[in-house]
Design a protein around this motif. Structure first.
Motif, PDB file in Angstrom:
ATOM      1  N   TYR A 175      44.300  13.287 -11.829  1.00 45.86           N
ATOM      2  CA  TYR A 175      44.472  12.651 -13.141  1.00 45.86           C
ATOM      3  C   TYR A 175      43.761  13.554 -14.137  1.00 45.86           C
ATOM      4  O   TYR A 175      42.538  13.564 -14.193  1.00 45.86           O
ATOM      5  CB  TYR A 175      43.868  11.240 -13.157  1.00 45.86           C
ATOM      6  N   GLY A 176      44.523  14.322 -14.890  1.00 46.70           N
ATOM      7  CA  GLY A 176      43.918  15.327 -15.765  1.00 46.70           C
ATOM      8  C   GLY A 176      43.188  16.333 -14.903  1.00 46.70           C
ATOM      9  O   GLY A 176      43.750  16.860 -13.947  1.00 46.70           O
ATOM     10  N   ALA A 177      41.916  16.579 -15.232  1.00 48.65           N
ATOM     11  CA  ALA A 177      41.146  17.561 -14.448  1.00 48.65           C
ATOM     12  C   ALA A 177      40.558  16.927 -13.188  1.00 48.65           C
ATOM     13  O   ALA A 177      40.114  17.631 -12.290  1.00 48.65           O
ATOM     14  CB  ALA A 177      40.042  18.142 -15.310  1.00 48.65           C
ATOM     15  N   ALA A 178      40.540  15.593 -13.128  1.00 51.54           N
ATOM     16  CA  ALA A 178      39.883  14.920 -12.003  1.00 51.54           C
ATOM     17  C   ALA A 178      40.799  14.838 -10.788  1.00 51.54           C
ATOM     18  O   ALA A 178      41.956  14.411 -10.901  1.00 51.54           O
ATOM     19  CB  ALA A 178      39.456  13.524 -12.429  1.00 51.54           C
ATOM     20  N   ARG A 179      40.288  15.273  -9.629  1.00 53.88           N
ATOM     21  CA  ARG A 179      41.070  15.204  -8.386  1.00 53.88           C
ATOM     22  C   ARG A 179      40.731  13.911  -7.658  1.00 53.88           C
ATOM     23  O   ARG A 179      39.620  13.776  -7.132  1.00 53.88           O
ATOM     24  CB  ARG A 179      40.737  16.393  -7.490  1.00 53.88           C
ATOM     25  N   ALA A 180      41.666  12.968  -7.634  1.00 58.43           N
ATOM     26  CA  ALA A 180      41.403  11.687  -6.967  1.00 58.43           C
ATOM     27  C   ALA A 180      41.562  11.844  -5.458  1.00 58.43           C
ATOM     28  O   ALA A 180      40.799  11.296  -4.675  1.00 58.43           O
ATOM     29  CB  ALA A 180      42.348  10.626  -7.496  1.00 58.43           C
ATOM     30  N   VAL A 181      42.601  12.590  -5.055  1.00 60.23           N
ATOM     31  CA  VAL A 181      42.828  12.869  -3.634  1.00 60.23           C
ATOM     32  C   VAL A 181      42.947  14.382  -3.506  1.00 60.23           C
ATOM     33  O   VAL A 181      43.724  15.003  -4.230  1.00 60.23           O
ATOM     34  CB  VAL A 181      44.120  12.188  -3.119  1.00 60.23           C
ATOM     35  N   ASP A 182      42.156  14.957  -2.596  1.00 57.92           N
ATOM     36  CA  ASP A 182      42.016  16.415  -2.610  1.00 57.92           C
ATOM     37  C   ASP A 182      42.306  17.020  -1.235  1.00 57.92           C
ATOM     38  O   ASP A 182      41.389  17.399  -0.512  1.00 57.92           O
ATOM     39  CB  ASP A 182      40.584  16.743  -3.084  1.00 57.92           C
ATOM     40  N   GLY A 183      43.572  17.034  -0.863  1.00 58.88           N
ATOM     41  CA  GLY A 183      43.953  17.704   0.387  1.00 58.88           C
ATOM     42  C   GLY A 183      43.708  16.872   1.631  1.00 58.88           C
ATOM     43  O   GLY A 183      43.042  17.319   2.560  1.00 58.88           O
ATOM     44  N   VAL A 184      44.252  15.673   1.659  1.00 60.49           N
ATOM     45  CA  VAL A 184      44.068  14.795   2.821  1.00 60.49           C
ATOM     46  C   VAL A 184      45.152  15.080   3.876  1.00 60.49           C
ATOM     47  O   VAL A 184      46.344  15.120   3.553  1.00 60.49           O
ATOM     48  CB  VAL A 184      44.099  13.309   2.404  1.00 60.49           C
ATOM     49  N   ASP A 185      44.711  15.319   5.109  1.00 60.46           N
ATOM     50  CA  ASP A 185      45.623  15.465   6.261  1.00 60.46           C
ATOM     51  C   ASP A 185      45.280  14.365   7.250  1.00 60.46           C
ATOM     52  O   ASP A 185      44.107  14.190   7.576  1.00 60.46           O
ATOM     53  CB  ASP A 185      45.414  16.811   6.963  1.00 60.46           C
ATOM     54  N   LEU A 186      46.304  13.639   7.716  1.00 60.63           N
ATOM     55  CA  LEU A 186      45.986  12.469   8.536  1.00 60.63           C
ATOM     56  C   LEU A 186      47.229  12.009   9.291  1.00 60.63           C
ATOM     57  O   LEU A 186      48.343  12.074   8.767  1.00 60.63           O
ATOM     58  CB  LEU A 186      45.536  11.362   7.577  1.00 60.63           C
TER      59      LEU A 186
END
Lengths: 278, 244
Positions: free
Chosen positions: A11-22
């Motif tokens: 969201y804009g510059a903020a990374r809410a989810v950052d490369g989740v593998d699952l």
């Protein structure tokens, strides 16, 4: 059942989810544990089609959520974090509209509503308006509604947030029952005991990243089985031990105040991230 | 189709719960307009051989079909921002078309009830006009246009307060300027040109012409249809955009 590859959402510059593998397996009760703002709700919102995927790939029951969203949604039931029931409609009407949204035929809707009201012990409330229900009953109705179309996967986003301990335990018992019915459950929580009590596997989520993923007992066992909180002045230090005897020996050699307890997931989370979950 | 029925039925169940209040709400402002402009002041005004009360009622029909159908925007917003029910529709395997069409038809249903209330009030005031198929077609197109606009706006706004602002800036001025209370053909050309851009002006014209027994202009119906289709397309686009 759920496969997530390099999921990202900003969201804009903020990374809410950052490369989740699952990967979540069929019939598993999987929990995302993390503090508020860790990215738990954003992940669940992406998986259930409420939020657009940023980048990466998600398949649910083999259906890609970006390419075939309706087939993916058909397999999912969602219990959102906040109450999202139609308060001016009755309990039965809320379930009926949900059944219609999922294209259930009339007869099946009627049968399933009766069955579910019994399941969540709300049969005598069928014709009550939702606005007349208590918080715990509303939560139970939300779970019943998510089960209405017999989804293969149920997403529970902080299912007991804001409930008192007695009602929380009742909801846990209900979740365990749902799980026995061969459903896959994906749960987010920031309550340590909830994850410990319910989950087969837990992922620690911090700042949009998974920092650890294992069975609860394995996550805790890395530290030991017993913990001693040593209080000296205003500081508290925690020491971990494999056995109760080791812990007792340690405490015998010091004269400050101690609390002996079992290691919990909070300890595991704290040791990995330097933060508390709740 | 099941999604469309679910969305429409939900709105109708809510309407049923609030029906008495809703009906009273639908009657208050037209009644005030009828008493103030039609009954109290109307005796002083006459357009050609048409008494003002007869002129006013079709205008009120056009206005009510607009305001009532547009009011669905408020219901959608309450469901979206306060009750979070919109998530239930987003998580369901239904198309954007099903959602937009269900809400639009719900808005149109409200509009037809609002119009029925006005026609009953007109009867109480002893006014009988012609309500043939072309009258109802104009009401249909007008309510479709504004219900579709309501769905689009409800999806595009970010809060309930923005929605109130839109009603103030779009619907209220149109209610007064769209040929509801006075004939716009007495105004200067430039002013008429502006007012003919408003869909409500075409609705007032068409509804009034038929109600008073004059031939209706096809152009008014086509203008309403075009506006309705554009707004419905906008609604479909906006439903897709409503995900964050």
């Amino acid at each position: 059942m759920i496969r997530i590859e390099n999921l990202q959402k900003s969201y804009g510059a903020a990374r809410a989810v950052d490369g989740v593998d699952l990967t979540v397996n069929r019939g598993e009760l999987f929990a995302f544990l993390g503090p508020n703002g860790a990215g738990k709700t954003t992940t669940i919102r992406i998986l259930t089609g409420l939020t657009k995927i940023g980048s990466g790939r998600v398949t649910i029951g083999g259906c890609d959520i970006a390419q075939n969203p309706r087939a993916a949604k058909r397999q999912c039931g969602l219990v959102a974090q906040h109450i999202n029931l139609d308060s001016e409609l009755s309990v039965r009407e809320n379930l009926d509209i949900h059944g219609r949204l999922f294209a259930m035929p009339a007869q099946e809707r009627r049968r399933r509503i009766d069955e579910l009201l019994e399941y969540v012990e709300m049969t005598n409330r069928a014709d009550h308006l939702v606005k007349q229900l208590s918080g715990g009953l509303k939560r139970r109705l939300m779970i019943a509604r998510a089960l209405m179309h017999q989804p293969r996967i149920i997403f529970l986003d902080e299912p007991t947030v804001g409930l008192d301990p007695a009602i929380r335990r009742r909801i846990w018992a209900l979740i365990k029952r749902v799980r026995q019915d061969d459903a896959t459950i994906f749960l987010t929580t920031h309550y340590i005991e909830e994850a410990e009590f319910l989950a087969d596997r837990v992922a620690f989520l911090d700042q949009g990243k998974i920092v650890a993923l294992d069975q609860p007992q394995n996550l805790m066992a890395k530290l030991g089985l017993w913990a001693i909180d040593q209080i000296s002045g205003e500081n508290m230090e925690t020491h971990y031990f494999q056995s109760r005897d080791e812990a007792a020996q340690f405490s015998a050699g010091h004269d400050s105040a101690f609390t002996l307890r079992r290691v919990n997931l909070e300890d595991a989370f704290l040791s990995l991230t330097g933060k508390k979950v709740s | 189709m099941h999604g469309f029925i679910a969305i429409y039925l939900r709105e109708m169940l809510i309407l049923k719960r609030r029906f008495k209040r809703q009906l009273a709400g639908m009657a208050v402002s037209p009644l005030l307009y009828l008493v103030t402009f039609g009954y109290a002041m109307g005796g002083l005004i006459q357009f050609g051989d048409v008494p003002y009360l007869h002129f006013l009622i079709p205008g009120l029909v056009a206005m009510a079909s607009m305001t009532q159908s547009f009011a669905i925007a408020s219901d959608i917003n309450i469901a979206r921002f306060y009750w979070n029910i919109f998530e239930e529709f987003q998580a369901a395997p239904i198309s954007r078309l099903a959602y937009a069409a269900g809400e639009t038809l719900a808005g149109m249903t409200r509009a037809f009830i609002g119009v029925a209330v006005i026609l009953l009030l007109a009867l109480l005031f002893g006014v009988r006009l012609s309500y043939g198929p072309l009258f109802w077609l104009a009401v249909f197109l007008n309510s479709f246009t504004f219900a579709a606009l309501a769905v689009a706006m409800a999806m595009l706004v970010k809060s309930h307060a923005d929605q109130a602002l839109l009603t103030n800036f779009i619907i209220t001025p149109m209610a007064f300027l769209g040929g509801t209370f006075f004939p716009i053909d007495k105004l200067p050309d430039w002013c008429q040109a502006i007012l003919y851009c408003l869909p409500l002006t075409h609705a007032s014209h068409a509804i009034r012409a038929v109600a008073l027994g004059y031939p209706a202009a096809t152009a008014d119906y086509l203008a309403l249809l075009a506006a309705g289709l554009v707004f419905f397309w906008l609604a479909l686009y906006a439903v897709g955009r409503a995900r964050d």
